[in-house]
Structure formats: C-alpha cells, structure tokens
Design a protein around this motif. Structure first.
Motif, PDB file in Angstrom:
ATOM      1  N   LEU A 266      15.702 -28.685   0.781  1.00 42.35           N
ATOM      2  CA  LEU A 266      14.492 -29.047   0.045  1.00 42.35           C
ATOM      3  C   LEU A 266      13.550 -29.894   0.897  1.00 42.35           C
ATOM      4  CD1 LEU A 266      15.949 -29.892  -3.491  1.00 42.35           C
ATOM      5  CD2 LEU A 266      14.815 -27.788  -2.738  1.00 42.35           C
ATOM      6  N   ALA A 267      14.113 -30.784   1.720  1.00 46.58           N
ATOM      7  CA  ALA A 267      13.275 -31.598   2.594  1.00 46.58           C
ATOM      8  C   ALA A 267      12.539 -30.716   3.599  1.00 46.58           C
ATOM      9  CB  ALA A 267      14.125 -32.643   3.316  1.00 46.58           C
ATOM     10  N   GLY A 268      13.270 -29.756   4.172  1.00 46.76           N
ATOM     11  CA  GLY A 268      12.620 -28.831   5.102  1.00 46.76           C
ATOM     12  C   GLY A 268      11.565 -27.990   4.417  1.00 46.76           C
ATOM     13  N   ALA A 269      11.863 -27.537   3.205  1.00 48.79           N
ATOM     14  CA  ALA A 269      10.886 -26.730   2.468  1.00 48.79           C
ATOM     15  C   ALA A 269       9.647 -27.545   2.124  1.00 48.79           C
ATOM     16  CB  ALA A 269      11.533 -26.189   1.187  1.00 48.79           C
ATOM     17  N   ALA A 270       9.841 -28.835   1.791  1.00 47.51           N
ATOM     18  CA  ALA A 270       8.687 -29.695   1.497  1.00 47.51           C
ATOM     19  C   ALA A 270       7.813 -29.867   2.733  1.00 47.51           C
ATOM     20  CB  ALA A 270       9.172 -31.057   0.996  1.00 47.51           C
ATOM     21  N   GLY A 271       8.455 -30.037   3.896  1.00 47.16           N
ATOM     22  CA  GLY A 271       7.686 -30.132   5.134  1.00 47.16           C
ATOM     23  C   GLY A 271       6.941 -28.849   5.442  1.00 47.16           C
ATOM     24  N   LEU A 272       7.598 -27.715   5.225  1.00 44.33           N
ATOM     25  CA  LEU A 272       6.944 -26.420   5.446  1.00 44.33           C
ATOM     26  C   LEU A 272       5.779 -26.227   4.477  1.00 44.33           C
ATOM     27  CD1 LEU A 272      10.038 -24.058   5.946  1.00 44.33           C
ATOM     28  CD2 LEU A 272       8.443 -24.879   7.697  1.00 44.33           C
ATOM     29  N   HIS A 273       5.933 -26.722   3.267  1.00 43.39           N
ATOM     30  CA  HIS A 273       4.875 -26.582   2.273  1.00 43.39           C
ATOM     31  C   HIS A 273       3.600 -27.296   2.724  1.00 43.39           C
ATOM     32  CE1 HIS A 273       3.100 -25.941  -1.650  1.00 43.39           C
ATOM     33  NE2 HIS A 273       2.907 -27.242  -1.794  1.00 43.39           N
ATOM     34  N   VAL A 274       3.770 -28.507   3.248  1.00 42.94           N
ATOM     35  CA  VAL A 274       2.610 -29.248   3.758  1.00 42.94           C
ATOM     36  C   VAL A 274       2.012 -28.534   4.962  1.00 42.94           C
ATOM     37  CG1 VAL A 274       1.841 -31.420   4.771  1.00 42.94           C
ATOM     38  CG2 VAL A 274       3.491 -31.439   2.891  1.00 42.94           C
ATOM     39  N   GLY A 294       0.784 -32.531  -0.400  1.00 41.60           N
ATOM     40  CA  GLY A 294       1.507 -33.766  -0.139  1.00 41.60           C
ATOM     41  C   GLY A 294       1.990 -34.432  -1.408  1.00 41.60           C
ATOM     42  N   ARG A 295       1.188 -34.394  -2.463  1.00 36.40           N
ATOM     43  CA  ARG A 295       1.624 -34.972  -3.738  1.00 36.40           C
ATOM     44  C   ARG A 295       2.818 -34.222  -4.296  1.00 36.40           C
ATOM     45  NH1 ARG A 295      -4.071 -35.625  -4.394  1.00 36.40           N
ATOM     46  NH2 ARG A 295      -4.244 -33.560  -5.339  1.00 36.40           N
ATOM     47  N   ARG A 296       2.773 -32.904  -4.197  1.00 38.61           N
ATOM     48  CA  ARG A 296       3.897 -32.102  -4.685  1.00 38.61           C
ATOM     49  C   ARG A 296       5.141 -32.341  -3.827  1.00 38.61           C
ATOM     50  NH1 ARG A 296       1.512 -27.589  -4.311  1.00 38.61           N
ATOM     51  NH2 ARG A 296       0.663 -27.626  -6.423  1.00 38.61           N
ATOM     52  N   ALA A 297       4.954 -32.392  -2.512  1.00 37.68           N
ATOM     53  CA  ALA A 297       6.083 -32.609  -1.609  1.00 37.68           C
ATOM     54  C   ALA A 297       6.681 -33.996  -1.794  1.00 37.68           C
ATOM     55  CB  ALA A 297       5.634 -32.413  -0.161  1.00 37.68           C
ATOM     56  N   ALA A 298       5.863 -34.977  -2.138  1.00 32.94           N
ATOM     57  CA  ALA A 298       6.380 -36.329  -2.352  1.00 32.94           C
ATOM     58  C   ALA A 298       7.338 -36.366  -3.531  1.00 32.94           C
ATOM     59  CB  ALA A 298       5.220 -37.295  -2.574  1.00 32.94           C
ATOM     60  N   ILE A 299       7.032 -35.605  -4.576  1.00 34.10           N
ATOM     61  CA  ILE A 299       7.939 -35.531  -5.722  1.00 34.10           C
ATOM     62  C   ILE A 299       9.268 -34.911  -5.299  1.00 34.10           C
ATOM     63  CG2 ILE A 299       8.286 -34.503  -8.003  1.00 34.10           C
ATOM     64  CD1 ILE A 299       5.272 -34.628  -8.401  1.00 34.10           C
ATOM     65  N   VAL A 300       9.187 -33.843  -4.499  1.00 29.80           N
ATOM     66  CA  VAL A 300      10.409 -33.193  -4.016  1.00 29.80           C
ATOM     67  C   VAL A 300      11.229 -34.167  -3.171  1.00 29.80           C
ATOM     68  CG1 VAL A 300      11.327 -31.320  -2.601  1.00 29.80           C
ATOM     69  CG2 VAL A 300       9.353 -30.906  -4.090  1.00 29.80           C
ATOM     70  N   MET A 301      10.564 -34.938  -2.310  1.00 28.11           N
ATOM     71  CA  MET A 301      11.284 -35.875  -1.448  1.00 28.11           C
ATOM     72  C   MET A 301      11.931 -36.995  -2.245  1.00 28.11           C
ATOM     73  SD  MET A 301      11.430 -34.766   1.544  1.00 28.11           S
ATOM     74  CE  MET A 301      12.122 -36.240   2.290  1.00 28.11           C
ATOM     75  N   GLY A 303      13.290 -36.520  -5.091  1.00 26.50           N
ATOM     76  CA  GLY A 303      14.517 -35.867  -5.520  1.00 26.50           C
ATOM     77  C   GLY A 303      15.524 -35.743  -4.391  1.00 26.50           C
ATOM     78  N   VAL A 304      15.036 -35.523  -3.173  1.00 27.21           N
ATOM     79  CA  VAL A 304      15.923 -35.434  -2.003  1.00 27.21           C
ATOM     80  C   VAL A 304      16.667 -36.746  -1.800  1.00 27.21           C
ATOM     81  CG1 VAL A 304      15.952 -35.273   0.519  1.00 27.21           C
ATOM     82  CG2 VAL A 304      14.643 -33.617  -0.827  1.00 27.21           C
ATOM     83  N   VAL A 305      15.956 -37.864  -1.926  1.00 25.36           N
ATOM     84  CA  VAL A 305      16.613 -39.169  -1.783  1.00 25.36           C
ATOM     85  C   VAL A 305      17.709 -39.330  -2.831  1.00 25.36           C
ATOM     86  CG1 VAL A 305      16.253 -41.659  -1.937  1.00 25.36           C
ATOM     87  CG2 VAL A 305      14.588 -40.236  -0.749  1.00 25.36           C
ATOM     88  N   MET A 306      17.424 -38.937  -4.060  1.00 27.84           N
ATOM     89  CA  MET A 306      18.422 -39.010  -5.126  1.00 27.84           C
ATOM     90  C   MET A 306      19.648 -38.163  -4.783  1.00 27.84           C
ATOM     91  SD  MET A 306      18.002 -37.703  -9.065  1.00 27.84           S
ATOM     92  CE  MET A 306      17.830 -35.990  -8.519  1.00 27.84           C
TER      93      MET A 306
END
Length: 355
Positions: A266-274, A294-301, A303-306
């Motif tokens: 998910l972290a990689g996908a969030a980076g790819l999304h940006v 970036g706002r959408r990816a921040a929400i995903v990140m 969740g990644v931390v969790m």
C-alpha cells in the motif's frame, strides 16, 4: 471568564452627566449599536445554539444566514476599532466574532470523531481509489520475488548481495536442514521481544515511508525499492526450498508477513499514485494534481502505519511464541482475510448518501 453580553454592556445607567465630549462619543456608540445590534443578537443566538448542540432548534434561514451574519459582525468590529468606540462594545464584538469564526471556519470534528470516520470507511475508500497503483505495485513485488529466486539459483553469490547481513547469519547457502529449521523455531518466552518488535517496526516503517516519499519522482524509485525488497524475499525463499522447508518458511513468514507485506504494498501504491498524478495531471495543473493525490495518499499512509504496528506486534510476539506450522498459517491467513475484507469488502455509505 464569561463573555460580555448585550444587556450587561448596553443597559447601564449613568449616575451623573458626563462631560460633553464623552457624551458625544457615547451617543455615537449608541447609534452604531442600535443600527446593528439586531444582527449581533441573532448571530449570538445562533452561535450559542450551535455551541450547546441544539441545532434542531435552528431554522433553515438561521443556518443559511450564519456566514453573512459573521461577515457583518466582523465588519462591525473593524469599524468599532477604527472609530475607537467604547471598549465594552469592542470586547463584546471580539468575543462574538471569535465564537462565530469557530462555528463557520473551525474544525468540524474532534479527534475521536475523525478516527471513527477514518476507521469506519475513510481508509478503505482511499485504498480502493488507488486500486490501479495497487495492481502495478503487486506485479512488481511478485516480479521481485521471482528475480531474487532466479538470480540466486543461477549464482549463489547473489545471495550475499541481496540478503542483509543480519539475516544471513546461519541462513546461508549450504546450511543444513537442521540449522535452517532452528532459525524458524520459537523463543522460550516473550521476555525481551518487545524490543525486537520495536526494531522491526522501525525497519519496516523506514522501507514503507521511503517507498512512498520517492513516489514524486514519477514513481520510478518506488518501483526499484519494491523490486529490491522482494528480491531479498525471493532469495531467502529459494534457500529454504533447497532443504524442503518451503512451507515451513512460508508459515513462519505469514504470521507477520501478510500484514507487513500488505503495508509495504500500500505504501508503494500510494507513492505510485502521487507520481502518476504528477506525470499525467490531465486537465489540472501539476500542483493541483499532486495536492489531490497527496491527500488521498496521506490517508493510505496513516493506515500503513497502523498496519506496521500490528505487524511488529505479530512479528515480535506471535511469530516467536507460536511454533506449529499450521497455527502460523492460520494466523497469517486470518490476518490476510481480515485486511482484504476491511479494505475491499467494507463499504460504509457516508451519512446523507442514502436515498
């Protein structure tokens, strides 16, 4: 300290006649107040009802009038300051404007309510919105595993290039089955494992954050990080397969791996999304596209931390205390099902969207 009120400020009686200049200033202040205090009182009533969570008592007209009343009162405050009206009027308007600003422009929810929205659909919705990048990241990760396997099977020297030294202690090419099996054994107790869990969380978090942070470079560094990390896994998978321990290694890894690898995915996908939004902004400017993604990816990140916290606990405790292969597979498989169901099957309808 209690906020000033209109009755307290403007209902005072004078015991003696003031000097002419003071009387003229008071008259000017009274005229200013009388011309506008109807709006002030209405705004005060609306704001008080909102502060006391009595929104049902407000009419639609009151709610619609709130922004205009706020601007009118703020303008009155500016005039009062500019013309040096009496301090009581200015103090009342300052208090009222501050209270109204919070209701008009202030945060609409506290942390507990935000967390409820985040866990109650916000996170899963953000993850579903980046599904194309998830598929790309997943394909790269699978390719990374295959690459690591093929490289090491062709030349065992690649193993030492791909696998970090802290993992290549006894788990090296040529190690016996007994030695490799010992590396998959459990700890005697949970003592000291909390520190190990903290170390693993830090390591996994650094990989995930790096994969996300480098997405701005059109996602290319992110793909390289995913490929490298999964090549390490492919090399270790090859090593254990040479001694017939493929299932045992997969079970050992699955306890925390289904959560940890999912988080890295998910972290990689969030980076790819940006990165994709910046490379192909469409009709938007690059900055606008990057801000939205970036706002959408921040929400995903978030969740990644969790997920990484959960993975660290599983890796530091469950994996070290549960030794049976089937039990390990059951834990890892259950976690995978839970994450998939939560991210892709849980679709809470936002309030107000029902028909």
């Amino acid at each position: 300290m209690k906020a000033p009120t209109l009755s307290g400020l403007f209902g005072r009686k004078q015991d003696a006649s003031p000097p002419p200049d003071i009387e003229a200033a008071a008259l000017r202040s009274d005229r200013f107040r009388l011309a506008r205090e109807g709006d002030w009182q209405r705004l005060d009533t609306i704001v008080t009802a909102m502060e006391e969570n009595r929104l049902r008592r407000l009419s639609d007209d009151d709610v619609l009038a709130l922004p205009a009343l706020y601007r009118t009162t703020a303008s009155s405050l500016a005039v009062a300051r500019e013309t040096s009206l009496d301090s009581a009027t200015i103090a009342y308007l300052e208090s009222l404007v501050q209270r109204a600003w919070f209701q008009v422009y202030g945060p609409r929810q506290g942390f507990v309510r935000w967390l409820g929205g985040f866990l109650g659909g916000g996170l899963s919705r953000a993850i579903r919105e980046i599904w194309p990048e998830i598929l790309v990241a997943l394909a790269v990760m699978v390719a990374g595993v295959a690459t690591g396997w093929l490289l090491v099977s062709g030349d065992q020297d690649w193993y030492f290039s791909l696998v970090p030294s802290q993992f290549a202690d006894t788990r090296v090419p040529g190690a016996s089955r007994a030695v490799l099996m010992e590396s998959l054994s459990t700890a005697d107790s949970a003592g000291g494992l909390s520190g190990f869990a903290a170390y693993l969380f830090q390591n996994n978090a650094s990989v995930s954050i790096l994969a996300f942070a480098l997405g701005f470079a059109f996602g290319i560094p992110t793909l390289m990080i995913l490929l490298k990390e999964m090549a390490t896994l492919g090399a270790m998978l090859w090593l254990f397969s040479t001694r017939g321990l493929t299932l045992d290694f997969a079970a050992w890894l699955s306890v925390h791996g289904t959560t940890e690898l999912f988080a890295i995915l998910l972290a990689g996908a969030a980076g790819l999304h940006v990165g994709r939004s910046m490379a192909f902004p469409g009709g938007r400017s690059i900055m606008a596209a990057a801000a939205e993604s970036g706002r959408r990816a921040a929400i995903v990140m978030a969740g990644v931390v969790m997920m990484l916290i959960v993975a660290a606990l599983l890796e530091g405790f469950a994996r070290q205390l549960v030794g049976d292969t089937l039990e390990r597979l059951a834990i890892g498989g259950s976690m995978l099902v839970i994450w998939c169901a939560y991210f892709f099957a849980f679709r809470r309808v936002p309030p107000g969207a029902e028909r």
